[in-house]
Design an enzyme around this catalytic site. Structure first.
Site, PDB file in Angstrom:
ATOM      1  N   SER A 177       0.349  -1.192   0.202  1.00 17.15           N
ATOM      2  CA  SER A 177       0.053   0.055  -0.143  1.00 17.15           C
ATOM      3  C   SER A 177       0.857   1.096   0.141  1.00 17.15           C
ATOM      4  O   SER A 177       1.911   0.852   0.184  1.00 17.15           O
ATOM      5  CB  SER A 177      -0.323   0.071   1.152  1.00 17.15           C
ATOM      6  OG  SER A 177       0.016  -0.020   2.480  1.00 17.15           O
TER       7      SER A 177
ATOM      8  N   CYS B 266      -2.410  -5.112  -9.286  1.00 13.21           N
ATOM      9  CA  CYS B 266      -2.336  -3.908  -8.514  1.00 13.21           C
ATOM     10  C   CYS B 266      -2.309  -3.323 -10.241  1.00 13.21           C
ATOM     11  O   CYS B 266      -1.878  -1.741  -9.191  1.00 13.21           O
ATOM     12  CB  CYS B 266      -0.246  -3.948  -8.434  1.00 13.21           C
ATOM     13  SG  CYS B 266       0.594  -4.790 -10.093  1.00 13.21           S
TER      14      CYS B 266
ATOM     15  N   GLU C  83       6.133  -0.521  -4.306  1.00 14.36           N
ATOM     16  CA  GLU C  83       5.257  -0.155  -5.338  1.00 14.36           C
ATOM     17  C   GLU C  83       4.266  -0.020  -4.942  1.00 14.36           C
ATOM     18  O   GLU C  83       4.365  -1.132  -3.644  1.00 14.36           O
ATOM     19  CB  GLU C  83       5.579  -1.529  -6.379  1.00 14.36           C
ATOM     20  CG  GLU C  83       3.971  -1.729  -6.991  1.00 14.36           C
ATOM     21  CD  GLU C  83       3.709  -2.360  -7.791  1.00 14.36           C
ATOM     22  OE1 GLU C  83       2.513  -3.354  -7.914  1.00 14.36           O
ATOM     23  OE2 GLU C  83       4.289  -3.975  -7.237  1.00 14.36           O
TER      24      GLU C  83
END
Length: 509
Positions: free
Chosen positions: A222, A282, A245
């Site tokens: 997150s 994602c 990420e």
């Protein structure tokens, strides 16, 4: 105080399955990192590392049944999806072994002395060396491909860096099983088991990023969690690279001509992409700019039909489920937001996919609708209906960095007619991967792949997928005027290892 237990939980029921471990104390994290640091010399030989990675891939395949069973029990992602993910993970390990065999990743450059240059050039020999221990933070949504045996681990081990993985709490049992497989693979090649460390616990993750022997970190998760670790990495007495990420909206632009040409096909494709894996990818398309008018209506109707036909799904854990339910409810309550298919709770443990629509003009300027420009993890997307080309530009100008950006063009636009080129130029600054007439879910493991993007998609310009991911864990060093007897063999004139290199300005293979 007794160490907190680490439980494996079934997301389908919310019930505890088994106690897997206990959360690591600061002292235990320290011992794990120190052991990994001491083991780094064992990873010096390139051929041994390549053989280790290939054996790890083979052993993971041999253990596929129990690994997939454990992962499904902890994630509810299903044996078909998880079996495919494990195959991808094994391929990735072998791909990095191939990178080692080739050797181009070392970036060898040799320049001999040249007195004719200004200033004169001395003997210079450059290549890349491993950074040291890498901390890897496992992802919730990919228990194999982006967790213990995933791309961060595979690329770090390929680079010659031991890893210490902070297991994700959503699949601790799977993490332990996979770590044991990797350690068995290491033992088969005379490597110490400590080249792959594993710790559990939130506090352990913070201790790990702060440990002075950790040289770099890789994270998938997150924005909130990744930013906290990113800041901690930068705040250390010796800051370290943090390749994180964090989050991505993955915008899609559907041109008027594309909608006129194939509205129904685009709507069906969008439904499949946004609901894949219960919307927990994602690269899920989270914002779609579609035209107003009859053709846009056909797209929305197709999307409505396809999403309505889907079954309720289980998210990775109940915390994510609660966040999804609250997030879609807050978004649906904004002015001029409609829900042709209402996303949200479908039962005590399940959620229903859906999507929201809003006039694109509502997103063109800052305001309460900014929430629609933030990722909502789960099976939902926002379709923003635009009335003009200027509205597309205005909305795109407000977007943060993304992993992907997609444009759906007509056949003529794809052939170079119309404004397809202009749209690509607008999307390119937004993302690390730009797609034309495709869908972003699915990230191929290939040399040309780039899985990253401007912040907050990632915290660096590097990729976590593809062969160049190895470069994150290396640094260049140059030897100047150094006698060959003192140089590593990679930098000898005779090129005894047969490495690709640039030699006095010429690229040699």
């Amino acid at each position: 105080m007794a160490a907190a237990p680490v439980w494996s939980v079934d997301p389908r029921t919310g019930k505890r399955r088994e106690q897997v471990a206990v959360e690591a104390t600061a002292e235990e994290v320290g011992r794990t990192v120190a052991a990994a640091h001491a083991a780094r010399a064992a990873l010096t030989d390139r051929a041994t590392r390549a053989a280790f990675l290939r054996t790890a891939a083979d052993l993971l395949g041999g253990a596929e049944g129990p690994l997939v069973e454990a992962a499904d029990a902890e994630t509810a992602l299903g044996p078909v999806r998880l079996g495919g993910e494990l195959t991808r993970t094994r391929f990735q390990l072998r791909a990095f072994a191939d990178v080692l065999d080739e050797g181009a990743y070392l970036g060898v450059v040799i320049d001999h002395p040249d007195a004719s240059t200004t200033p004169p050039t001395p003997d210079l020999r450059r290549y890349r060396v491993p950074l040291g221990v890498v901390a890897v933070y496992g992802a919730s949504n990919f228990p194999f491909a982006f967790s213990v045996p995933g791309g961060d681990t595979a690329s770090a081990l390929a680079a010659g860096c031991p890893v210490v993985v902070k297991a994700h709490p959503d699949h601790p049992a799977t993490s332990e099983l996979v770590a044991s497989v990797l350690r068995r693979a290491a033992a088969e090649h005379g490597l110490p088991r400590e080249v792959v460390g594993l710790v559990h616990g939130f506090d352990a993750g913070l201790e790990l990023i702060r440990h002075p022997l950790v040289a770099a970190a890789g994270f998938t998760g997150s924005v909130r969690g990744g930013r906290a670790l990113f800041d901690a990495a930068a705040a250390r007495p010796v800051p370290i690279p943090f390749h994180g990420e964090l989050g991505s909206l993955n915008p899609v632009v559907v041109t008027e001509a594309a909608a006129a040409e194939r509205a129904e096909r685009i709507g069906t494709g969008l439904a499949g992409s946004m609901t894949l894996g219960v919307g927990q990818f994602c690269v899920k398309p989270g914002l779609v700019l579609a035209p107003e008018g009859a053709d846009g209506d056909r797209l929305v109707k197709s999307l409505t039909d396809a999403v309505s036909d889907g079954e309720p799904g289980v998210l990775l854990d109940h915390r994510m489920r609660d966040a999804f339910v609250a997030g879609v409810a807050e978004r649906a309550g904004l002015p001029e937001v409609s829900a042709p298919v209402t996303p949200g709770a479908a039962g005590e443990h399940t959620v229903a996919a859906g999507f929201l629509t809003v006039p694109a003009a509502r997103l063109a300027a800052a305001g309460e609708h900014d929430l629609l420009l933030e990722e909502c993890f789960g099976p939902v997307t926002v379709v923003a209906r635009y009335a003009s080309r200027q509205e597309i530009t205005a909305v795109l100008a407000r977007l943060p960095g993304n992993l992907t950006a997609t444009v759906q063009l007509s056949a003529d636009e794809a052939a170079g007619e119309g404004r397809g080129t202009e749209l690509l130029a607008e999307l390119t600054p937004l993302a690390g991967r730009v797609l034309v007439n495709g869908w972003p879910t699915g990230v191929a493991v290939a040399p040309a792949q780039h899985h990253g993007g401007p912040y907050p998609a990632t915290t660096s310009t590097s990729t976590s997928v593809g062969s160049t991911a190895i470069e994150r864990w290396l640094r260049p060093v140059v030897y100047q005027s150094t006698p060959e007897a003192l140089l590593p063999p990679e930098l000898h004139d005779a090129n005894p290892l047969g490495l690709p290199r640039r030699y006095d300005g010429r690229l040699e293979h």
